[in-house]
Design an enzyme around this catalytic site. Structure first.
Site, short mmCIF file in Angstrom:
data_model
loop_
_atom_site.label_atom_id
_atom_site.label_comp_id
_atom_site.label_asym_id
_atom_site.label_seq_id
_atom_site.Cartn_x
_atom_site.Cartn_y
_atom_site.Cartn_z
N GLY A 50 0.77 -1.24 0.00
CA GLY A 50 0.00 0.00 0.00
C GLY A 50 0.80 1.29 0.00
O GLY A 50 0.31 2.32 -0.44
N GLU A 105 3.42 4.08 5.91
CA GLU A 105 2.27 3.16 5.78
C GLU A 105 1.14 3.85 5.02
O GLU A 105 1.01 5.07 5.04
CB GLU A 105 1.84 2.77 7.21
N ASP A 106 0.30 3.06 4.36
CA ASP A 106 -0.83 3.65 3.65
C ASP A 106 -1.94 4.08 4.60
O ASP A 106 -2.48 5.17 4.48
CB ASP A 106 -1.37 2.69 2.56
N ASP A 109 -5.75 1.60 10.45
CA ASP A 109 -7.19 1.39 10.59
C ASP A 109 -7.45 0.94 12.04
O ASP A 109 -7.56 1.77 12.94
CB ASP A 109 -7.61 0.36 9.55
N PHE A 159 -14.50 2.47 4.18
CA PHE A 159 -13.49 1.85 3.33
C PHE A 159 -13.12 2.78 2.17
O PHE A 159 -13.98 3.40 1.55
CB PHE A 159 -14.01 0.52 2.79
N VAL A 160 -11.80 2.87 1.90
CA VAL A 160 -11.31 3.75 0.84
C VAL A 160 -10.38 2.98 -0.11
O VAL A 160 -9.78 1.96 0.28
CB VAL A 160 -10.56 4.97 1.42
N ASP A 166 -6.15 -0.69 -2.08
CA ASP A 166 -6.90 -1.52 -3.03
C ASP A 166 -8.22 -2.03 -2.46
O ASP A 166 -8.42 -2.09 -1.25
CB ASP A 166 -6.07 -2.74 -3.43
N ARG A 172 -5.26 0.50 -6.79
CA ARG A 172 -4.02 1.06 -6.22
C ARG A 172 -3.43 2.15 -7.11
O ARG A 172 -2.72 3.02 -6.65
CB ARG A 172 -2.97 -0.04 -6.05
#
Ligand code: IMP
Length: 182
Positions: A50, A105-106, A109, A159-160, A166, A172
């Protein structure tokens, strides 16, 4: 191209953060990192997959001496629900004793993945571990993670996809971030 909505398999997503806003925020974070890591020769540790777009754009804003490294873990396995099991696909090979680590990091969560990674890295005696995340969902957090020092955007618990993130393996490559339409 700047579509307002995108469809991946069974889900539709609407634009949440456009490419220009992302890039402008990355410039600001780069300035902060340059100020805080002057002379410290940090290791920028990207968490694959990510991180790849965020990291590529961020490192172009970093002008202190730094090394680049990667780890690969998986926790979502392509869907929308966290499996709460972190699979290690590729470990960091570098010796990080006496180094300053900035994890790139992406998204943080629940925090489960970051807790796992930070604990694993700290066992290798780095001088410091800091987290730089593109996105953070504060209301989803289930762990205390003091190491989160740089957050590009705090978002609600939806959620994104896009800009590295992804849904079922797709999305992505989008240059903006899109939120699921319920
Ligand atoms: P955690 O719940 O903080 O452990 O998040 C684990 C991983 O799930 C993140 O590193 C992402 O790869 C993925 N993830 C979490 N939320 C989202 C999302 O909204 N879209 C896409 N991937 C996500």
């Amino acid at each position: 191209m700047k579509p307002e909505t995108v469809t991946i398999e069974d889900k539709t997503f609407k634009i949440m953060i456009d490419a220009e806003t992302i890039q402008a925020r990355i410039v600001e974070i780069g300035i902060q990192i340059n100020q805080q890591y002057e002379g410290k020769k940090p290791v920028l540790l990207g968490i694959l997959n990510g991180c790849f777009l965020f990291m590529a754009d961020l490192v172009k804003q970093i002008d202190v001496a730094c090394e680049i490294a990667f780890m690969k873990v998986s926790s979502y396995h392509g869907g929308m629900e966290s499996k709460r099991v972190v699979t290690e696909d590729y470990d960091l090979k570098m010796d990080i004793g006496n180094r300053h680590i900035i994890i790139i990091e992406d998204i943080v969560d629940t925090g489960h993945t970051m807790r796992f990674i930070v604990d694993k890295l700290k066992a290798r005696n780095p001088v410091s571990v800091s987290i730089c995340t593109l996105l953070h969902k504060p209301t989803a957090m289930e762990y205390q993670i003091e190491e989160i020092n740089y957050i590009a955007f705090e978002i609600e618990n939806k959620f994104v996809v896009g800009y590295g993130l992804d849904y079922k393996g797709f999305g992505r490559n989008f240059n903006a971030i899109y939120q699921v339409v319920q």
